[in-house]
Design an enzyme around this catalytic site. Structure first.
Site, short mmCIF file in Angstrom:
data_model
loop_
_atom_site.label_atom_id
_atom_site.label_comp_id
_atom_site.label_asym_id
_atom_site.label_seq_id
_atom_site.Cartn_x
_atom_site.Cartn_y
_atom_site.Cartn_z
N ARG A 93 33.49 13.16 87.58
CA ARG A 93 32.84 14.44 87.44
C ARG A 93 32.99 14.62 85.81
O ARG A 93 33.84 14.29 85.02
CB ARG A 93 33.93 15.40 87.81
CG ARG A 93 33.58 16.89 87.72
CD ARG A 93 33.83 17.91 88.76
NE ARG A 93 35.36 17.95 88.86
CZ ARG A 93 36.11 17.00 89.87
NH1 ARG A 93 35.49 16.27 90.64
NH2 ARG A 93 37.71 16.98 89.74
N CYS B 33 41.17 22.42 95.85
CA CYS B 33 42.03 21.65 94.94
C CYS B 33 42.79 22.38 94.17
O CYS B 33 42.58 23.41 93.46
CB CYS B 33 40.99 20.86 94.16
SG CYS B 33 41.93 19.58 92.92
N CYS C 209 52.70 28.66 79.20
CA CYS C 209 53.09 27.19 79.52
C CYS C 209 54.37 26.64 78.60
O CYS C 209 54.03 26.76 77.13
CB CYS C 209 51.95 26.04 79.61
SG CYS C 209 52.66 24.68 80.24
N CYS D 143 45.95 21.60 74.21
CA CYS D 143 45.76 22.51 75.47
C CYS D 143 46.09 23.87 74.82
O CYS D 143 46.93 24.01 73.97
CB CYS D 143 46.78 22.36 76.46
SG CYS D 143 46.71 23.87 77.74
N CYS E 87 38.95 25.17 92.98
CA CYS E 87 39.96 24.55 92.09
C CYS E 87 41.02 25.79 91.59
O CYS E 87 40.49 26.58 90.87
CB CYS E 87 39.81 23.52 91.07
SG CYS E 87 38.23 22.54 91.48
N CYS F 168 43.10 13.89 92.75
CA CYS F 168 42.30 14.18 91.48
C CYS F 168 42.89 13.62 90.21
O CYS F 168 43.89 14.48 89.82
CB CYS F 168 41.70 15.29 91.68
SG CYS F 168 40.23 15.76 90.27
N CYS G 85 51.62 20.19 75.29
CA CYS G 85 50.26 19.25 75.02
C CYS G 85 49.46 19.81 74.02
O CYS G 85 49.12 20.87 73.75
CB CYS G 85 49.77 19.31 76.27
SG CYS G 85 50.59 19.03 77.78
#
Length: 324
Positions: A265, A135, A59, A66, A103, A195, A63
């Site tokens: 959740r 999702c 990626c 992460c 997901c 979400c 962030c």
């Protein structure tokens, strides 16, 4: 406050902060009150989600929380988009584990054309064979990409805000809080469910937690995953955490009180930070991930099923808000 919420009133920011600051010796009273709100809309139902890390690492974003970001040195698997067979196998596992929603997650700033084509082609096949809700979590989306996902049958898109607007620049500089809001609005405008949730324990203030919960409420987000930071070795936020189970439960309580009829959740980090108190979290939340997360392990599905049974709750495949 629970009486006010049940009567249709909205908590103020000051009331919400008061919940986060309540003494530990009032925690059981807080959970009892919050459970009344949860029960109004969801009864004793628990909905299960299953995550598939369909593309790991690689990626370009920075962030700090992460393990898959460009600034991470964490030892994780790194691979491009999984094959059709592996994505279908994930759907089979989701069904076996009693999940209602599958997901599909990729690590990326946003999906490229090949990734969009792969997702939009396999979603109808998964839904036809396994009757799962889908999702998709694909990063930043344009309105056109959101419409493509809607057209192929995606039910919901996950795109976490992660923290408040005020704190966002402390955890990421390669995109902005507004970029994330724009993606959620594109999802909403395309007619899919949103979400979006956050990660608690990234150096934010209590005010940031409340502001995040209020932002999600004002957006009308239907499903809110609450993560607790797993400080993975090799990431900028690695190291000791100051979270404790009691504070984590108060966080879940305030998300429920500010979003009373929305799915809450318990997501990543629940095993690490809630520990032996995980079951109490379901007096506020009404869904969990079953199995592993993106690059970290969860507890066994059997332990989750037992926890739910011990509470006298039930796993449902078609969980919808209750009117009881």
């Amino acid at each position: 406050m629970a009486d006010d919420v049940l009567a249709g009133e909205t908590l103020t920011r000051e009331q919400a902060l008061g919940v986060l600051e309540c003494p530990d010796d009032e925690l059981l009273d807080l959970l009892s009150a919050v459970y009344r709100v949860r029960r109004r809309w969801f009864g004793n139902q628990v909905q299960l989600y299953f995550l598939m890390n369909a593309k790991s690492g690689l990626c370009p974003e920075d962030c700090t929380y992460c393990s898959q970001s460009k600034v991470s040195e964490a030892e994780i698997p790194r691979y491009n988009l999984l094959s059709r067979d592996k994505l279908m196998e994930g759907a089979r596992m989701a069904t076996e584990r009693k999940a209602r929603t599958y997901c599909i997650v990729i690590s990326a700033r946003g999906p490229n054309e090949r990734e969009m084509a792969a997702v939009t082609s396999i979603v109808p096949q998964i839904k036809d064979k396994y009757n799962l809700k889908i999702c998709a979590c694909l990063g930043l989306l344009t309105p056109d990409q959101a419409q493509q996902l809607k057209d192929c049958g995606v039910d919901r898109v996950n795109h976490n805000l992660n923290t408040s607007d005020a704190h966002y620049s402390q955890i990421c500089t390669t995109h902005t809080f507004t970029d994330r809001l724009d993606t959620l609005r594109a999802v909403r405008d395309a007619g899919m469910e949103m979400c979006s949730g956050g990660i608690i324990g990234m150096g934010e203030r209590r005010e940031d937690v409340v502001d995040l919960a209020i932002t999600l409420r004002d957006l009308g987000v239907q499903s809110i995953p609450v993560n607790f930071l797993n400080p993975i070795d090799g990431t900028p936020l690695a190291g000791p955490s100051d979270l404790n189970p009691r504070y984590c439960l108060k966080v879940l309580a305030i998300f429920r009180l500010l979003n009373p009829d929305r799915e809450i959740r318990i997501a990543g980090g629940r095993e690490l930070h809630l520990g032996s108190m995980q079951a109490l979290a379901l007096y506020a939340a009404n869904s969990i991930f079953v199995g592993d997360y993106l690059t970290t392990k969860g507890q066994t599905p059997e332990a989750d099923y037992q926890m739910i049974r011990d509470l006298g709750f039930e796993v449902v495949r078609n969980a919808e808000p209750s009117q009881c």
